[in-house]
Design a protein around this motif. Structure first.
Motif, short mmCIF file in Angstrom:
data_model
loop_
_atom_site.label_atom_id
_atom_site.label_comp_id
_atom_site.label_asym_id
_atom_site.label_seq_id
_atom_site.Cartn_x
_atom_site.Cartn_y
_atom_site.Cartn_z
N VAL A 1 -3.79 -5.45 42.37
CA VAL A 1 -4.96 -4.46 42.83
C VAL A 1 -5.74 -4.05 41.77
CG1 VAL A 1 -5.39 -2.39 44.05
CG2 VAL A 1 -3.58 -3.92 44.99
N ILE A 2 -5.22 -3.45 40.73
CA ILE A 2 -5.84 -2.92 39.61
C ILE A 2 -6.94 -4.00 39.02
CG2 ILE A 2 -5.91 -1.95 37.27
CD1 ILE A 2 -3.13 -0.36 38.25
N MET A 3 -6.28 -5.04 38.73
CA MET A 3 -7.24 -6.30 38.37
C MET A 3 -8.44 -6.62 39.25
SD MET A 3 -4.38 -8.93 36.40
CE MET A 3 -3.84 -8.64 34.84
N ILE A 4 -8.07 -6.83 40.49
CA ILE A 4 -9.08 -7.09 41.25
C ILE A 4 -10.16 -5.85 41.42
CG2 ILE A 4 -9.50 -7.11 43.90
CD1 ILE A 4 -7.12 -8.77 44.17
N ALA A 5 -9.80 -4.56 41.12
CA ALA A 5 -10.72 -3.45 41.18
C ALA A 5 -11.61 -3.52 39.82
CB ALA A 5 -9.72 -2.26 41.17
N PHE A 6 -11.01 -4.12 38.63
CA PHE A 6 -11.56 -4.20 37.73
C PHE A 6 -12.78 -5.31 37.80
CE2 PHE A 6 -9.01 -1.39 35.35
CZ PHE A 6 -9.76 -1.06 34.35
N LEU A 7 -12.38 -6.61 38.28
CA LEU A 7 -13.21 -7.75 38.24
C LEU A 7 -14.38 -7.76 39.40
CD1 LEU A 7 -10.46 -10.49 37.40
CD2 LEU A 7 -12.41 -9.46 35.81
N PHE A 8 -13.76 -7.26 40.69
CA PHE A 8 -14.84 -7.11 41.80
C PHE A 8 -15.30 -5.95 42.16
CE2 PHE A 8 -11.84 -10.89 41.55
CZ PHE A 8 -12.60 -11.92 41.88
N ASN A 9 -15.25 -4.99 41.55
CA ASN A 9 -15.78 -3.57 41.96
C ASN A 9 -17.30 -3.70 41.70
OD1 ASN A 9 -16.24 -1.04 42.38
ND2 ASN A 9 -15.43 -0.20 40.57
N PRO A 10 -18.09 -3.45 42.93
CA PRO A 10 -19.51 -3.65 42.66
C PRO A 10 -20.23 -2.65 41.89
CG PRO A 10 -18.88 -2.99 44.75
CD PRO A 10 -17.61 -3.12 43.90
N SER A 11 -19.42 -1.72 41.50
CA SER A 11 -20.16 -0.48 40.91
C SER A 11 -20.07 -0.89 39.38
CB SER A 11 -19.07 0.81 41.14
OG SER A 11 -18.26 0.80 40.42
N THR B 1 -18.44 1.03 37.13
CA THR B 1 -17.28 1.48 36.54
C THR B 1 -16.57 0.10 35.63
OG1 THR B 1 -16.99 2.72 38.55
CG2 THR B 1 -15.18 2.46 36.87
N PHE B 2 -16.31 0.77 34.47
CA PHE B 2 -15.77 -0.29 33.45
C PHE B 2 -16.33 -1.55 33.27
CE2 PHE B 2 -12.15 1.84 35.78
CZ PHE B 2 -11.91 2.62 34.77
N PHE B 3 -17.83 -1.58 33.60
CA PHE B 3 -18.63 -2.67 33.35
C PHE B 3 -18.17 -4.13 34.12
CE2 PHE B 3 -17.64 -1.48 29.19
CZ PHE B 3 -16.27 -2.09 28.85
N ALA B 4 -17.64 -3.74 35.16
CA ALA B 4 -17.13 -4.99 36.05
C ALA B 4 -18.11 -5.75 36.62
CB ALA B 4 -16.23 -4.06 37.64
N TRP B 5 -19.33 -5.15 37.02
CA TRP B 5 -20.44 -5.84 37.70
C TRP B 5 -20.87 -6.97 36.52
CZ3 TRP B 5 -25.64 -5.39 36.09
CH2 TRP B 5 -25.85 -4.28 35.25
N ARG B 6 -20.88 -6.62 35.47
CA ARG B 6 -21.14 -7.34 34.03
C ARG B 6 -20.09 -8.53 33.95
NH1 ARG B 6 -23.28 -3.49 29.48
NH2 ARG B 6 -21.69 -2.48 30.10
N THR B 7 -18.96 -8.10 34.14
CA THR B 7 -17.83 -8.93 33.77
C THR B 7 -17.91 -10.20 34.66
OG1 THR B 7 -16.45 -7.15 32.99
CG2 THR B 7 -15.40 -9.15 33.53
N LEU B 8 -18.19 -9.77 35.86
CA LEU B 8 -18.13 -10.85 36.93
C LEU B 8 -19.17 -11.70 36.98
CD1 LEU B 8 -16.81 -11.83 39.60
CD2 LEU B 8 -18.44 -10.44 40.95
N LEU B 9 -20.40 -11.30 36.20
CA LEU B 9 -21.63 -12.14 35.91
C LEU B 9 -21.11 -13.24 34.91
CD1 LEU B 9 -24.77 -12.70 36.34
CD2 LEU B 9 -25.17 -10.59 34.58
N VAL B 10 -20.51 -12.83 33.81
CA VAL B 10 -20.05 -13.55 32.71
C VAL B 10 -19.46 -14.60 33.15
CG1 VAL B 10 -19.50 -13.53 30.36
CG2 VAL B 10 -21.28 -11.86 30.92
N THR B 11 -18.26 -14.13 33.80
CA THR B 11 -17.11 -15.13 34.03
C THR B 11 -17.49 -16.04 34.88
OG1 THR B 11 -16.30 -13.59 35.87
CG2 THR B 11 -15.31 -13.42 33.81
N SER B 12 -18.43 -15.70 35.99
CA SER B 12 -18.66 -16.50 37.08
C SER B 12 -19.57 -17.90 36.25
CB SER B 12 -19.57 -16.14 38.29
OG SER B 12 -20.78 -15.34 37.51
N SER B 13 -20.33 -17.23 35.22
CA SER B 13 -21.51 -18.39 34.59
C SER B 13 -20.72 -19.24 33.67
CB SER B 13 -22.58 -17.38 33.93
OG SER B 13 -23.28 -16.56 34.59
N ASN B 14 -19.73 -18.68 33.09
CA ASN B 14 -19.15 -19.31 32.25
C ASN B 14 -17.84 -20.42 32.78
OD1 ASN B 14 -19.78 -18.79 29.07
ND2 ASN B 14 -19.62 -16.95 30.10
#
Length: 363
Positions: free
Chosen positions: A337-347, A349-362
């Protein structure tokens, strides 16, 4: 960093063939220097032939760059007019909607439409910055290669050619990009952010398209998390050996191998980004990421270290669930649950939205 590497790292990939062919021109100069020793009786004639060929090539490159720049500038001007027209249309619809009690059938929700326009203007502003970067890189390329020409061949012809041709070239003297940038900033501030320039520039400003300097606080957190992960991982191994008879290892591996792969996945992405950065590969431009929000390798290492620490803590809680009087299967569930909150949280918080951007691109 040498200019050839700098140029390679900062070009826009789809425009690669439209930049100055700096490497080819360097090769031409090197071969000329090796082929024409100072003591050669035919030196004057050979060097004159080389000069004709070299400056003919320079002229072809200059013409190519001017043509491409004018095409992109025309596209940018049309896009700017289109965005302005669309903005005025939406503003007009909002005004009519405010006066009329009957909803207009063609009217779309203002919030959503304004949000789309903000994104469109932001992307347009980024495209202008990239085109401005195209101007700067090509001018610097000509300046450096002609300076190298004069130094290697002990002449001043290159400097004169630059003054006559490059300094007066359309791609260099045309400052329309600066005007479009300023106009876009004004429109965005006045029309889309209600006059709040600070907020508008925060959304529009693009960081320098160069190498990102390491941040001391982020570096500290990377070291902290990885140091904690190494210590906790050793403790996990020792605890597993100590309680090997009381744990169903088949169930344990099924529960925790998935989250551990996520830790490794983020870590290897961080390693890729770090390798690209060290070798002058600008992945932000290659993968067409937004420079305003893309993650650095340090941020990704920080996230991988944090996930590793959480994974170890969850494993320890699972191994000692009977002592902690906590249901054992709650621990892996909370970890996921915590990992999903970090990776997919749209806010943010913890630069999650940028993390998703980079991981999806790579990915």
């Amino acid at each position: 960093m040498k200019f050839a590497q700098h140029l390679s790292a900062h070009i826009t990939p789809e425009w690669r063939k439209q930049y100055i062919n700096y490497e080819e021109m360097k090769v031409m100069l090197r071969l000329a220097r090796e082929s024409f020793p100072d003591g050669d009786p035919a030196f004057e004639g050979k060097i004159q032939q080389f000069e004709d060929d070299f400056f003919k090539y320079c002229n072809q490159e200059l013409k190519k760059i001017n043509t491409f720049f004018q095409e992109k500038l025309a596209e940018a001007t049309r896009k700017h007019c289109s965005l302005q027209g669309e903005l005025q249309y939406v503003k007009g619809l909002q005004a009519k909607q405010g006066k009329s009690r009957i909803p207009l059938p063609t009217f779309r929700p203002p919030g959503r439409k304004i949000g789309e326009l903000k994104l469109a203007f932001s992307e347009f502003y980024l495209s202008l910055v990239i085109l401005q970067n195209y101007q700067d890189l090509n001018f610097t390329g000509f300046r450096k290669i002609l300076k190298k020409h004069d130094k290697m061949l002990k002449t001043e012809i290159g400097a004169k050619w630059r003054e006559e041709r490059v300094d007066t070239a359309q791609f260099y003297v045309d400052k329309s990009i600066d005007s479009l940038l300023a106009d876009t900033e004004t429109i965005y501030t006045e029309e889309l952010e209600s006059g709040d320039r600070q907020r508008a520039m925060k959304r529009l400003r693009v960081p320098p398209l160069g190498q990102v300097k390491p941040q001391e606080w982020t570096t500290f957190k990377v070291g902290l998390f990885f140091g904690a992960f190494i210590v906790l991982f050793i403790i996990v191994v020792l605890a597993g050996l100590w309680r090997r008879e009381t744990i169903s290892w088949n169930i344990f591996f099924r529960l925790y191998r998935g989250p551990f792969w996520i830790v490794l996945f983020v870590f290897f992405i961080a390693g890729n980004v770090s390798g690209w950065r060290r070798n002058g590969v600008n992945h932000v431009l290659i993968f067409e990421l937004d420079p305003r929000s893309s993650l650095t390798d340090q941020h990704l290492f920080e996230l991988a270290g944090l996930f590793g620490v959480l994974w170890c803590l969850s494993v320890l809680c699972f191994l000692y669930a009977d002592i902690l009087t906590v249901p054992p299967y709650v621990n892996p569930l909370m970890l996921i649950v915590i990992m999903i909150a970090f990776l997919f949280n749209p806010s943010r918080t913890f630069f999650a939205w940028r993390t998703l951007l980079v991981t999806s691109s790579n990915g």
